[in-house]
Design a protein around this motif. Structure first.
Motif, PDB file in Angstrom:
ATOM      1  N   THR A 247      13.291 -18.900  -8.149  1.00 27.55           N
ATOM      2  CA  THR A 247      12.494 -19.182  -8.668  1.00 27.55           C
ATOM      3  C   THR A 247      10.749 -18.169  -9.220  1.00 27.55           C
TER       4      THR A 247
ATOM      5  N   ARG B 158       3.445  -5.867   2.440  1.00 29.05           N
ATOM      6  CA  ARG B 158       3.979  -6.123   1.680  1.00 29.05           C
ATOM      7  C   ARG B 158       2.090  -6.259   0.044  1.00 29.05           C
TER       8      ARG B 158
ATOM      9  N   GLN C 257      14.732 -31.230  -4.449  1.00 33.53           N
ATOM     10  CA  GLN C 257      15.391 -29.991  -5.357  1.00 33.53           C
ATOM     11  C   GLN C 257      17.426 -29.574  -4.967  1.00 33.53           C
TER      12      GLN C 257
ATOM     13  N   LYS D 171      14.316 -12.772   1.667  1.00 39.20           N
ATOM     14  CA  LYS D 171      15.273 -12.801   0.699  1.00 39.20           C
ATOM     15  C   LYS D 171      15.880 -12.568  -0.037  1.00 39.20           C
TER      16      LYS D 171
ATOM     17  N   ASN E 192       0.685 -23.580  -3.126  1.00 45.43           N
ATOM     18  CA  ASN E 192       2.059 -24.995  -3.450  1.00 45.43           C
ATOM     19  C   ASN E 192       3.161 -24.796  -3.586  1.00 45.43           C
TER      20      ASN E 192
ATOM     21  N   ARG F  37       7.194 -16.195 -11.563  1.00 46.13           N
ATOM     22  CA  ARG F  37       6.151 -14.505 -11.726  1.00 46.13           C
ATOM     23  C   ARG F  37       5.651 -14.172 -13.147  1.00 46.13           C
TER      24      ARG F  37
ATOM     25  N   THR G 158      15.281  -8.979  -0.408  1.00 45.74           N
ATOM     26  CA  THR G 158      15.521  -7.879  -0.464  1.00 45.74           C
ATOM     27  C   THR G 158      17.122  -7.780   0.174  1.00 45.74           C
TER      28      THR G 158
ATOM     29  N   ARG H  10      13.965 -25.723  -3.067  1.00 46.71           N
ATOM     30  CA  ARG H  10      12.735 -25.494  -1.610  1.00 46.71           C
ATOM     31  C   ARG H  10      12.525 -26.892  -1.416  1.00 46.71           C
TER      32      ARG H  10
ATOM     33  N   ARG I   7       1.399 -21.212   2.800  1.00 49.17           N
ATOM     34  CA  ARG I   7       2.954 -20.848   2.286  1.00 49.17           C
ATOM     35  C   ARG I   7       4.002 -21.517   3.152  1.00 49.17           C
TER      36      ARG I   7
END
Ligand code: AP5
Ligand code: MG
Length: 190
Positions: A32, A128, A93, A14, A58, A37, A16, A89, A145
């Motif tokens: 988001t 990563r 939402q 997503k 979560n 972050r 990239t 997500r 996840r």
């Protein structure tokens, strides 16, 4: 105006692909995950709450995310539109987004669902994780996840299918190959 949602499991690409879409179509990128972050990095009150959810794999509570989104959608000023990365997500939402855009006389153009198999997702994220410093790029949290994605996020696809705005994209291959599939999908709706 193009309001595009880029969706798919953790590690599907997503972020990239959003960078390439932003460059080609001059959209505003709203991730988001990135916004959260940043809050964590700046040690804000919101960041402190979000950190626990993220490091455990979560989702952050819907209302918290919707508030962040409202603030950012209203800052979108260039008129070309937005690329939403990692939002919506949950179906709640998605409903909040459609309501929000509708009240501003805007609408979602399409949802792009980047499809990547689980083995490749895990490999990309572990790789990563060697350098990202992300608290959620470890095998245990990656598995969580992926589980949460299946439970809570995959149903968002059905919501956009019912609106006739769902587009599946093969997310396997090189970054360039995938971007050319995405460009084709966007250009066909412009
Ligand atoms: P978020 O930041 O959105 O993370 P994610 O969905 O888990 O996805 P990633 O960012 O890990 O992957 P990506 O799909 O962007 O792939 P990328 O391009 O980086 O969310 C993190 C957390 O924040 C959530 O778990 C949740 O707690 C919270 N959160 C965020 N939004 C929320 C919301 N709306 N509601 C509630 N909570 C929310 O690629 C991955 C790697 O693969 C990179 O290293 C990349 O270089 C590589 N790569 C990319 N494409 C390819 C390719 N074609 N071939 C090989 N490698 C590739
Ligand atoms: Mg990302």
């Amino acid at each position: 105006m193009l309001n595009i949602i880029i969706c798919g499991a953790p590690g599907c690409g997503k972020g990239t692909q959003s960078d390439l879409i932003v460059e080609k179509y001059a959209l505003k990128h709203l991730s988001t995950g990135e916004l959260l972050r940043r809050e964590i990095h700046e040690k804000t009150e919101l960041g402190l709450v979000a950190e626990k959810y993220i490091s455990e794999g979560n989702l952050v509570p819907d209302q918290m995310i919707i508030d962040i989104l409202i603030k950012n959608v209203d800052n979108e000023t260039n008129g070309k539109g937005i690329i939403l990365d990692g939002f919506p997500r949950t179906v709640a939402q998605a409903e909040a987004l459609e309501d929000l855009l509708g009240k501003r006389n805007k609408e979602t153009t399409m949802l792009l669902d980047l499809q990547v198999n689980e083995e490749e997702l895990v490999n990309r994220l572990l790789k990563r994780g060697e350098t990202s410093g992300r608290s959620d790029d470890n095998l245990e949290t990656i598995k969580k996840r992926l589980e949460i994605y299946e439970q809570k996020t995959a149903p968002v696809n059905g919501y956009y299918k019912s609106l006739n705005k769902y587009v599946a994209i093969d997310g396997m291959g090189t970054v360039e190959e995938i971007f050319s599939r995405i460009s084709e999908a966007i250009d066909s709706k412009k």
